[in-house]
Design an enzyme around this catalytic site. Structure first.
Site, PDB file in Angstrom:
ATOM      1  N   ASP A 149       0.820  -1.213   0.000  1.00 32.94           N
ATOM      2  CA  ASP A 149       0.000   0.000   0.000  1.00 32.94           C
ATOM      3  C   ASP A 149       0.860   1.271   0.000  1.00 32.94           C
ATOM      4  O   ASP A 149       1.938   1.296   0.578  1.00 32.94           O
ATOM      5  CB  ASP A 149      -0.860  -0.046   1.279  1.00 32.94           C
ATOM      6  CG  ASP A 149      -2.088   0.827   1.152  1.00 32.94           C
ATOM      7  OD1 ASP A 149      -2.160   1.614   0.202  1.00 32.94           O
ATOM      8  OD2 ASP A 149      -2.958   0.714   2.032  1.00 32.94           O
ATOM      9  N   ARG A 166     -12.509   1.997   7.005  1.00 32.48           N
ATOM     10  CA  ARG A 166     -11.113   2.340   6.723  1.00 32.48           C
ATOM     11  C   ARG A 166     -11.072   3.540   5.751  1.00 32.48           C
ATOM     12  O   ARG A 166     -10.258   3.588   4.831  1.00 32.48           O
ATOM     13  CB  ARG A 166     -10.373   1.154   6.126  1.00 32.48           C
ATOM     14  CG  ARG A 166      -8.898   1.117   6.525  1.00 32.48           C
ATOM     15  CD  ARG A 166      -8.129   0.095   5.708  1.00 32.48           C
ATOM     16  NE  ARG A 166      -6.780  -0.082   6.225  1.00 32.48           N
ATOM     17  CZ  ARG A 166      -5.724  -0.307   5.471  1.00 32.48           C
ATOM     18  NH1 ARG A 166      -5.847  -0.393   4.177  1.00 32.48           N
ATOM     19  NH2 ARG A 166      -4.538  -0.454   6.012  1.00 32.48           N
ATOM     20  N   LYS A 217      -0.645  -8.507  -5.155  1.00 33.87           N
ATOM     21  CA  LYS A 217      -1.456  -8.762  -3.956  1.00 33.87           C
ATOM     22  C   LYS A 217      -2.764  -8.002  -4.147  1.00 33.87           C
ATOM     23  O   LYS A 217      -2.764  -6.786  -4.308  1.00 33.87           O
ATOM     24  CB  LYS A 217      -0.704  -8.277  -2.718  1.00 33.87           C
ATOM     25  CG  LYS A 217      -1.463  -8.503  -1.412  1.00 33.87           C
ATOM     26  CD  LYS A 217      -0.534  -8.163  -0.253  1.00 33.87           C
ATOM     27  CE  LYS A 217      -1.218  -8.127   1.084  1.00 33.87           C
ATOM     28  NZ  LYS A 217      -0.320  -7.597   2.126  1.00 33.87           N
ATOM     29  N   TRP A 218      -3.872  -8.735  -4.145  1.00 32.88           N
ATOM     30  CA  TRP A 218      -5.212  -8.165  -4.409  1.00 32.88           C
ATOM     31  C   TRP A 218      -5.932  -8.074  -3.055  1.00 32.88           C
ATOM     32  O   TRP A 218      -6.401  -9.065  -2.527  1.00 32.88           O
ATOM     33  CB  TRP A 218      -5.955  -9.093  -5.365  1.00 32.88           C
ATOM     34  CG  TRP A 218      -7.331  -8.698  -5.749  1.00 32.88           C
ATOM     35  CD1 TRP A 218      -8.405  -8.512  -4.919  1.00 32.88           C
ATOM     36  CD2 TRP A 218      -7.824  -8.470  -7.074  1.00 32.88           C
ATOM     37  NE1 TRP A 218      -9.519  -8.190  -5.642  1.00 32.88           N
ATOM     38  CE2 TRP A 218      -9.200  -8.158  -6.969  1.00 32.88           C
ATOM     39  CE3 TRP A 218      -7.239  -8.503  -8.347  1.00 32.88           C
ATOM     40  CZ2 TRP A 218      -9.997  -7.885  -8.075  1.00 32.88           C
ATOM     41  CZ3 TRP A 218      -8.044  -8.237  -9.449  1.00 32.88           C
ATOM     42  CH2 TRP A 218      -9.405  -7.929  -9.304  1.00 32.88           C
ATOM     43  N   ASP A 219      -6.013  -6.877  -2.533  1.00 37.98           N
ATOM     44  CA  ASP A 219      -6.526  -6.685  -1.171  1.00 37.98           C
ATOM     45  C   ASP A 219      -7.976  -6.232  -1.195  1.00 37.98           C
ATOM     46  O   ASP A 219      -8.509  -5.772  -2.226  1.00 37.98           O
ATOM     47  CB  ASP A 219      -5.654  -5.618  -0.479  1.00 37.98           C
ATOM     48  CG  ASP A 219      -5.608  -5.784   1.029  1.00 37.98           C
ATOM     49  OD1 ASP A 219      -6.456  -6.501   1.574  1.00 37.98           O
ATOM     50  OD2 ASP A 219      -4.722  -5.165   1.659  1.00 37.98           O
ATOM     51  N   CYS A 246      -6.390 -11.284  -0.653  1.00 37.38           N
ATOM     52  CA  CYS A 246      -6.241 -10.835   0.734  1.00 37.38           C
ATOM     53  C   CYS A 246      -7.481 -10.020   1.059  1.00 37.38           C
ATOM     54  O   CYS A 246      -8.077  -9.400   0.172  1.00 37.38           O
ATOM     55  CB  CYS A 246      -4.980  -9.972   0.778  1.00 37.38           C
ATOM     56  SG  CYS A 246      -4.735  -9.030   2.283  1.00 37.38           S
ATOM     57  N   ASP A 300      -3.697 -10.684   9.034  1.00 34.83           N
ATOM     58  CA  ASP A 300      -2.855  -9.523   9.323  1.00 34.83           C
ATOM     59  C   ASP A 300      -2.036  -9.752  10.581  1.00 34.83           C
ATOM     60  O   ASP A 300      -1.171  -8.949  10.921  1.00 34.83           O
ATOM     61  CB  ASP A 300      -3.729  -8.276   9.496  1.00 34.83           C
ATOM     62  CG  ASP A 300      -3.975  -7.600   8.153  1.00 34.83           C
ATOM     63  OD1 ASP A 300      -3.312  -7.969   7.180  1.00 34.83           O
ATOM     64  OD2 ASP A 300      -4.834  -6.702   8.095  1.00 34.83           O
TER      65      ASP A 300
HETATM   66  C1  DGJ Z   1      -4.345  -5.249   4.705  1.00 28.17           C
HETATM   67  C2  DGJ Z   1      -3.388  -6.348   4.381  1.00 28.17           C
HETATM   68  O1  DGJ Z   1      -3.751  -7.519   5.002  1.00 28.17           O
HETATM   69  C3  DGJ Z   1      -1.999  -5.903   4.775  1.00 28.17           C
HETATM   70  O2  DGJ Z   1      -1.085  -6.938   4.583  1.00 28.17           O
HETATM   71  C4  DGJ Z   1      -1.647  -4.692   3.982  1.00 28.17           C
HETATM   72  O3  DGJ Z   1      -1.563  -5.020   2.639  1.00 28.17           O
HETATM   73  C5  DGJ Z   1      -2.654  -3.599   4.215  1.00 28.17           C
HETATM   74  N1  DGJ Z   1      -3.974  -4.076   3.985  1.00 28.17           N
HETATM   75  C6  DGJ Z   1      -2.377  -2.425   3.332  1.00 28.17           C
HETATM   76  O4  DGJ Z   1      -3.330  -1.467   3.422  1.00 28.17           O
END
Ligand code: DGJ
Length: 934
Positions: A539, A615, A648-650, A698, A720
């Site tokens: 991020d 958030r 990484k797709w969050d 994620c 996390d």
């Molecule tokens: C949540 C993820 O689980 C973290 O590893 C990280 O990527 C943050 N978001 C970034 O905002």
């Protein structure tokens, strides 16, 4: 017939369907009310071919208070009330509606002829004064209707060819000639006789539909003197409420939780559906594009049974799909609803599977928790009533997982009968286990009905998510191993099979939002020194993002932080010999973003109401194609702009104000599901467009860790919480349902950022190894010692990765039941194994049990070697703790033991832990030498 042949088998004389997996059988029948009655799910029965398992339904006894009665075809079709209509024209019109033989676009002449024929037959009975409930021949009626409805075009199966070889294509479709006539089962003779019918002229069915078929009619016996015990116990006179069913409607006598709930335009909510016909396919039936499902490499790997159930009154057709995976103890199920009626119907509850079990002492195992404490093992004894868990958050959630195990008796890791359920779905789901008044258990798993309404217009169809059912006679561990193998071989994209991902370092816990070109390059060069292979820019790299308040949706590099852009950064990273990865949160938009100022209506919201932020962000409305296309283009521009090997797709918040601008009022109940389908489409398109990129999904850690996501991406960030002790619980729980190779796990710094706990580098490394293995710390802060340790662990992981990722997992010590955890990975021929053991809390003076191993070959002699020994030793005389640079081994000078598989499994390995969060790793290698004592 060889009983060990897996597949789908149908016996026309008993109407038993037998679904044979590798070692188990799942059996049900069409009962005399044309209802699908569940008979058996358990270990394979050697005589199952010759046995009519219908007798099992004799365990049902009528409940005096249960509504019951013979359902005749006329009743099924809603014909009784026609009698009351005085006007002949009215009557005729209603008849047309009921028979569904109105002009069809495809073949008007044919359908008119059929409608006429059926009308004449029915009128004849009426004029004769026949009792329509009894004398109206079911076969004649359904033949008349069946032909008009047996349009191949209705079939959803556009995938593999219909299996055409004899017994494999048996159908109850009443017009199909009977090839092989079998005497009716003695159990079925009294009361209800099965009479074979030689059809004079077989109608022109397509060859695909021909084959060995059960052409019979059910003759209802009028003479009450013929009423026997069988008939007394027949499901016709036993209310649905006590029957074991494959599919449960609501409102016609079954008071347990149903498989579906509907609402018609007239406000009615009944939808009794009856067996109409079935087909057996080689391979798998078709599913809509981007729908997560267990895929096949070859049609010979599975057989599919599609059962067609009809509501003859409304035209609702329900297709139950069962795919038997030949090499597994697994059956995949999903349901397709088709509205063949004239008015719309809203689906308000859609379960992907309903499984009824006979009475036993049942326990439920579920994976529940919270953010940073995901997938904790929760086990409960099921008591009367409904035990349920669900997600209504728009994602499968941190709180509950779309997975459950039902055990007969208290759950055991190695022994006993267990049934696993895994829903391949990433949105709102519901699991229910209902113990009814009889002590019987009903399991339902599907889309969460809360807020779900799907509007099905005439001609439309709806496909439920797929659910995998797994049987084990080796307890909970057996369920896990079966799912691991199935998911690795038939769910995770094939291109990632046998893949060992590069060891990565992620910038998140190293620097959070404080990233810049220089910082990333510096982290990368330090990481490179210890053997890390890929750096992920997490991020904070885009728009003007410095914290959580802005820029989601503005997917272009922040020019201040990255003056050379991603192109420049990627180039420099690659020049160092590292690979490059990037973080996205594609489903979200910040209010402080260019995207939001341009398209404030692109987020989920209700115009007149406030927009709830989580958030500081809003959720994009992925039910809208325009939004999906925009995000797809943004992401593809970035991903094609420079070499990127990992994404990484969050997803960092869940859904609120689930409402869409693109859809009419009648469709708003569909948005939560359409959102998930939108995510799937987007993920599918992106991963197809960039097949070389490793995607890790994620959701604020493990808020969307489910089988649906694995269909697109080979790994999921588990939590996390990167603390090693917390991770022991999280990863242990996760392995109940998901393979080790998909569990995203990193070594992080101490004190840990979530728990402030300090654990040794060894324990942190060993825990992270039981997953994808990466780093999430600032390598600039590492001491020389730590760097040396990390380098050694990376090398060790590289050597062991294949066995960890592809080995068969046996869980040995359960941290939820004791103060330590242990598991092992064994390769396919049991010639190699790795044993990991972790201590959580050390009770001074209390000794641990011997660690009994599993999965080894009893006759093989193994060399047992302890890897990465401890460093601390306690002087028993002085109490002082000292560092021993030579390493502290479990068995002193005996660094290697030579023991047989039998000894290791029966006598076990002694394990001593010195402190909280201590750990040990043994490597086992089968040798050819024999012990003299053998
Ligand atoms: C949540 C993820 O689980 C973290 O590893 C990280 O990527 C943050 N978001 C970034 O905002």
């Amino acid at each position: 017939m060889n009983n060990h042949v897996p597949g789908v088998f149908f016996e026309p004389s008993t109407r038993n369907f037998r679904l044979r997996t590798r070692q188990a059988a799942y059996v049900f029948r069409v009962n005399d009310s044309r209802v699908l009655e569940h008979l058996y799910w358990g270990p394979f029965l050697p005589l199952e071919d010759e046995e009519d398992l219908s007798y099992l339904s004799l365990s049902s006894v009528p409940g005096p208070f249960d509504p019951r009665g013979v359902i005749s075809v006329a009743t099924m079709m809603g014909l009784n009330e026609l009698e009351d209509l005085a006007d002949e024209n009215d009557l005729r019109e209603r008849w047309k509606v009921y028979t569904k033989a109105k002009d069809s676009a495809e073949d008007r002449v044919k359908s008119r002829r059929l409608e006429n024929a059926s009308w004449r037959l029915w009128s004849m009975e009426r004029v004769r004064g026949g009792d329509l409930n009894k004398d109206l021949s079911e076969g004649v009626m359904l033949r008349a209707l069946g032909e008009s409805q047996s349009k191949d075009e209705n079939s959803m199966d556009k995938g593999f060819e219909v299996n055409d070889d004899g017994n494999n294509l048996e159908s109850l479709n009443l017009d199909v000639p009977r090839v092989k006539e079998r005497p009716p089962s003695p159990l079925l003779i009294p009361g209800q006789r099965i009479v074979s019918k030689e059809t004079k002229s077989s109608p022109k069915l397509s060859p695909k539909k021909s084959g060995s078929a059960g052409n019979y009619d059910i003759v209802h016996v009028d003479d009450p003197t013929e009423v026997t015990n069988w008939q007394k116990l027949d499901p016709d006179v036993i209310g649905k409420n006590t029957q074991l069913l494959e599919f449960a409607d609501q409102g016609t006598g079954d008071y347990r939780s149903p498989s579906l709930q509907v609402r018609y335009e007239d406000g009615s909510t009944l939808s009794p559906v009856y067996y109409f016909r079935h087909r057996i396919l080689k391979g798998k039936s078709w599913m809509p594009e981007f729908f997560p499902n267990i895929y096949l490499s070859d049609p010979s790997e599975a057989t599919t049974l599609v059962l067609e159930l009809h509501d003859f009154v409304t035209g609702l057709v329900v297709e139950l799909h069962y795919t038997v995976m030949h090499d597994y103890n697994a059956i995949c199920r999903h349901v397709v609803f088709m509205n063949n009626g004239d008015s719309s119907v809203s689906l308000q509850r859609v379960m992907s599977c309903t499984v009824d079990f006979d009475t036993d002492d049942y326990y439920l195992t579920q994976l529940s928790g919270s953010w940073a404490r995901e997938r904790q093992v929760v086990q409960t004894r099921l008591l009367d009533g409904i035990t349920a868990f669900q997600s209504g958050r728009g994602a499968s959630s941190h709180q509950h997982n779309p997975f459950a195990i039902i055990s007969c008796g208290a759950p055991n890791e190695e022994y006993g009968t267990a049934f696993g359920f895994s829903l391949l779905y990433s949105g709102n789901f519901q699991f229910e286990a209902e113990i009814s008044e009889t002590g019987r258990l009903r399991v339902n798993l599907g889309i969460n009905p809360q807020g779900f309404v799907w509007n099905l217009e005439p001609g439309e169809s709806f496909c439920s998510p797929e659910c995998v059912l797994v049987f084990s006679d080796q307890g909970v561990g057996g369920i896990s191993r079966e799912l691991h193998r199935l998911f690795c071989e038939h769910l995770i994209p094939q291109r990632w099979r046998n893949f060992v991902p590069p060891v990565l370092i992620n910038t998140w816990e190293a620097v959070y939002f404080n990233i810049s070109h220089e910082v990333v390059v510096e982290l990368a060069s330090k990481a490179k020194e210890v053997g890390i292979e890929l750096i992920v820019l997490d991020d904070g790299w885009f728009g003007h993002r410095n914290d959580t308040t802005s820029s989601l949706g503005d997917w272009y590099p922040n020019p201040e932080k990255l003056p050379y852009g991603l192109v420049g950064l990627s180039k420099e990273i690659h020049a160092m010999g590292l690979q490059f990865g990037l973080w996205f949160e594609p489903e979200m938009v910040s209010r402080d973003s260019e995207l939001y100022s341009l398209h404030p209506d692109w987020c989920l919201h209700i115009p007149a109401r406030g927009r709830t932020v989580g958030r500081n962000q809003l959720v994009l409305d992925l039910s809208r194609a325009v939004v999906r296309d925009y995000i797809f283009n943004q992401l593809s521009n970035i991903l094609s702009s420079c070499p990127i090997e990992y994404v990484k797709w969050d997803m960092n918040r869940h859904l609120t104000e689930v409402f869409s601008q693109d859809w009419p009022a009648s469709r708003q109940g569909e948005i939560a599901h359409r959102y998930v389908l939108g995510v799937y489409e987007l993920l599918g398109r992106i991963t197809n467009a960039f097949p070389h990129i490793v995607f890790e999904t994620c959701s604020g850690g493990g808020g969307r860790f489910d089988a649906g996501m694995l269909y697109f991406a080979p790994q999921i960030w588990a939590s996390d919480n990167t603390d090693a002790v917390s991770r022991i619980y999280i990863q242990y729980g996760t392995t109940l349902a998901y393979p080790t190779c998909c569990i995203g796990s990193h070594v992080s710094t101490i004190p840990n950022h979530q728990t402030l706990r300090s654990t040794s580098m060894k324990t942190r490394s060993l825990v992270a190894m039981c997953g994808t293995f990466g780093y999430e710390l600032d390598p600039r802060q590492l001491s020389e010692d730590e760097k040396g340790e990390i380098a050694a662990y990376i090398q060790l992981y590289k050597r062991l990765a294949h066995l960890i990722r592809n080995g068969i997992l046996y869980r040995l010590w359960n941290p939820f039941l004791s103060s330590s955890a242990a598991w092992m990975f064994v390769n396919n021929d049991a010639s190699q194994a790795l044993v990991f053991a972790f201590n959580i809390r050390r009770e001074v003076g209390r000794l641990l049990p011997r660690l009994l191993l599993r999965g080894l070959c009893y006759e093989t002699v193994y060399e047992v070697e302890e890897l990465c020994p401890g460093k601390l030793v306690r002087n028993i005389d002085t109490g002082a703790i000292m560092l021993d640079p030579r390493g502290v081994y479990q068995y002193g000078e005996n660094k290697k033991l030579l023991l047989s598989g039998r000894t290791l499994c029966c006598a076990g390995l002694p394990v001593k832990f010195l402190f909280d969060a201590d750990s040990v790793l043994f490597e086992l290698k089968g040798t050819t030498s024999a012990l003299s004592s053998f």
